[in-house]
Design a protein around this motif. Structure first.
Motif, PDB file in Angstrom:
ATOM      1  N   GLY A  21      -3.244   8.740   2.195  1.00 50.27           N
ATOM      2  CA  GLY A  21      -3.616   8.564   0.764  1.00 50.27           C
ATOM      3  C   GLY A  21      -4.300   7.127   0.520  1.00 50.27           C
ATOM      4  O   GLY A  21      -3.862   6.087  -0.809  1.00 50.27           O
ATOM      5  N   ILE A  22      -4.903   6.725   1.985  1.00 54.57           N
ATOM      6  CA  ILE A  22      -5.676   4.935   1.514  1.00 54.57           C
ATOM      7  C   ILE A  22      -6.768   5.182   1.549  1.00 54.57           C
ATOM      8  O   ILE A  22      -7.719   6.723   1.940  1.00 54.57           O
ATOM      9  N   ALA A  23      -7.705   4.265   1.010  1.00 54.58           N
ATOM     10  CA  ALA A  23      -9.086   3.974   0.735  1.00 54.58           C
ATOM     11  C   ALA A  23      -9.512   3.294   1.750  1.00 54.58           C
ATOM     12  O   ALA A  23      -8.925   2.700   2.681  1.00 54.58           O
ATOM     13  N   PHE A  24     -10.747   4.206   2.342  1.00 57.76           N
ATOM     14  CA  PHE A  24     -11.344   3.745   3.585  1.00 57.76           C
ATOM     15  C   PHE A  24     -13.054   3.799   3.710  1.00 57.76           C
ATOM     16  O   PHE A  24     -12.932   5.014   2.920  1.00 57.76           O
ATOM     17  N   ASP A  25     -13.314   3.004   3.786  1.00 62.86           N
ATOM     18  CA  ASP A  25     -14.558   3.080   3.743  1.00 62.86           C
ATOM     19  C   ASP A  25     -14.911   3.156   5.132  1.00 62.86           C
ATOM     20  O   ASP A  25     -16.545   2.379   6.148  1.00 62.86           O
ATOM     21  N   ALA A  26     -15.959   4.790   5.474  1.00 68.99           N
ATOM     22  CA  ALA A  26     -16.448   5.421   7.022  1.00 68.99           C
ATOM     23  C   ALA A  26     -17.353   5.107   6.580  1.00 68.99           C
ATOM     24  O   ALA A  26     -17.857   5.136   7.955  1.00 68.99           O
ATOM     25  N   HIS A  27     -18.241   5.161   5.627  1.00 70.99           N
ATOM     26  CA  HIS A  27     -19.774   5.128   5.656  1.00 70.99           C
ATOM     27  C   HIS A  27     -19.811   3.762   5.941  1.00 70.99           C
ATOM     28  O   HIS A  27     -21.086   3.638   6.776  1.00 70.99           O
TER      29      HIS A  27
END
Length: 328
Positions: A21-27
């Motif tokens: 449930g954490i933010a992750f900038d995969a792009h």
């Protein structure tokens, strides 16, 4: 192959971030890990330099070896030509060319399989993605054991050195001055301290520490992917300056650098000594050459990786260790 390896690592990290449930900038991470020719060309240059050095060695030793009574005393049988001298009696010159081509292809395939064709400033992304994936795996276990936490702790240790190296790489790439370089190094120390303190909590609160490590890894990876090298972690996740001073050990980083350079130096000197022994060089000649070549190779390896100033400082620490006085 490169994109497949990158997608495999980023996909696991993206799933772990979703589970935590954490933010992750995969792009942005995928974009940062895009294929680049630069790293392969650097490796290819090293391979070609090694073959050039071997070729120059063969040319230089051809005369003394094939002269009766020469210091190498290879014998007249293998002295019909340079190819016969290097490859042995009946050697085909095309064999050397085939060996070079095979080496180039193997280096290319190996680097593709490891997905190493990325910019140097983005190298910490791989250990951060691995740490994020391992944190998600630990939290998702129905019943975790101390061995699982121990494996996660080892992944935290692998994050420290790449983060420290990216500070120097970023400063060199952007032509930053000494003040900016010092600021980057100071920030990296706090970032490493944040990871270390979170890992220290694994013994008390396994799941909570794993969630904290996943948050730190996802945040740092997302920041590095968009070139925020001076703000890998926000202030809210960083420890205070006082708490960061005592928990870091810069000498361990220096020790790792020296150990790696010494290992490669021993390997290079050993291979070169074996080549001279195959040519018939006496032990009286190889022993002093090996003693002289070892520190020179260590210095060259450190200078190529970390710069002349850092190489001089690290090699001075070696000489201080072997001197009568204590290391400075």
């Amino acid at each position: 192959m490169h994109n497949r390896q990158v997608e495999k690592r980023v996909g696991r990290a993206e799933k772990a971030a979703a589970d935590l449930g954490i933010a992750f900038d995969a792009h942005s991470v995928r974009k940062a890990l895009a294929f680049r020719w630069g790293p392969y060309l650097l490796r290819l240059r090293r391979v070609l330099v090694a073959f050039v050095v071997l070729g120059i060695t063969a040319v230089v030793t051809y005369g003394p070896a094939c002269r009766p009574g020469g210091i190498l005393d290879a014998g007249p049988v293998s002295c019909g030509s340079y190819s016969a001298y290097v490859l042995g009696p009946g050697g085909d010159p095309r064999t050397a060319g085939a060996l070079v081509c095979i080496s180039v292809v193997l280096v290319f395939v190996w680097s593709l399989w490891r997905a190493d064709h990325i910019a140097r400033c983005y190298e910490p992304l791989y250990p951060l993605l691995s740490l994020l994936s391992a944190s998600g795996d630990l939290v998702g276990m129905a019943e975790s054991h101390y061995t699982d936490a121990g494996r996660l702790r080892k992944k935290v240790r692998r994050v420290g050195l790449p983060l420290r190296e990216v500070a120097g790489d970023a400063a060199s790439a952007f032509g930053a001055g000494r003040a900016i370089r010092k600021e980057l190094v100071s920030h990296v120390r706090l970032v490493e301290t944040a990871f270390t303190q979170a890992a220290d909590e694994l013994m008390r609160d396994r799941e909570g520490a794993a969630r904290k490590l996943g948050l730190l890894a996802a945040t740092a990876a997302s920041s590095i992917a968009v070139d925020r090298f001076q703000e890998k972690l926000p202030e809210a996740l960083l420890p205070s300056e006082e708490s960061g001073e005592g928990s870091l050990a810069p000498d361990r980083v220096d020790g790792l650098r020296l150990a790696k350079a010494c290992m490669w130096s021993v390997l290079c000197v050993t291979l070169f000594s074996l080549l001279l022994a195959w040519l018939g060089a006496p032990a009286e000649l190889m022993a002093p050459l090996a003693i002289l070549a070892f520190p020179v190779a260590v210095y060259v390896l450190l200078a190529a990786r970390h710069g002349l100033n850092e190489a001089s400082r690290l090699t001075r620490s070696i000489s201080a260790f072997f001197s009568s006085g204590p290391p400075l």
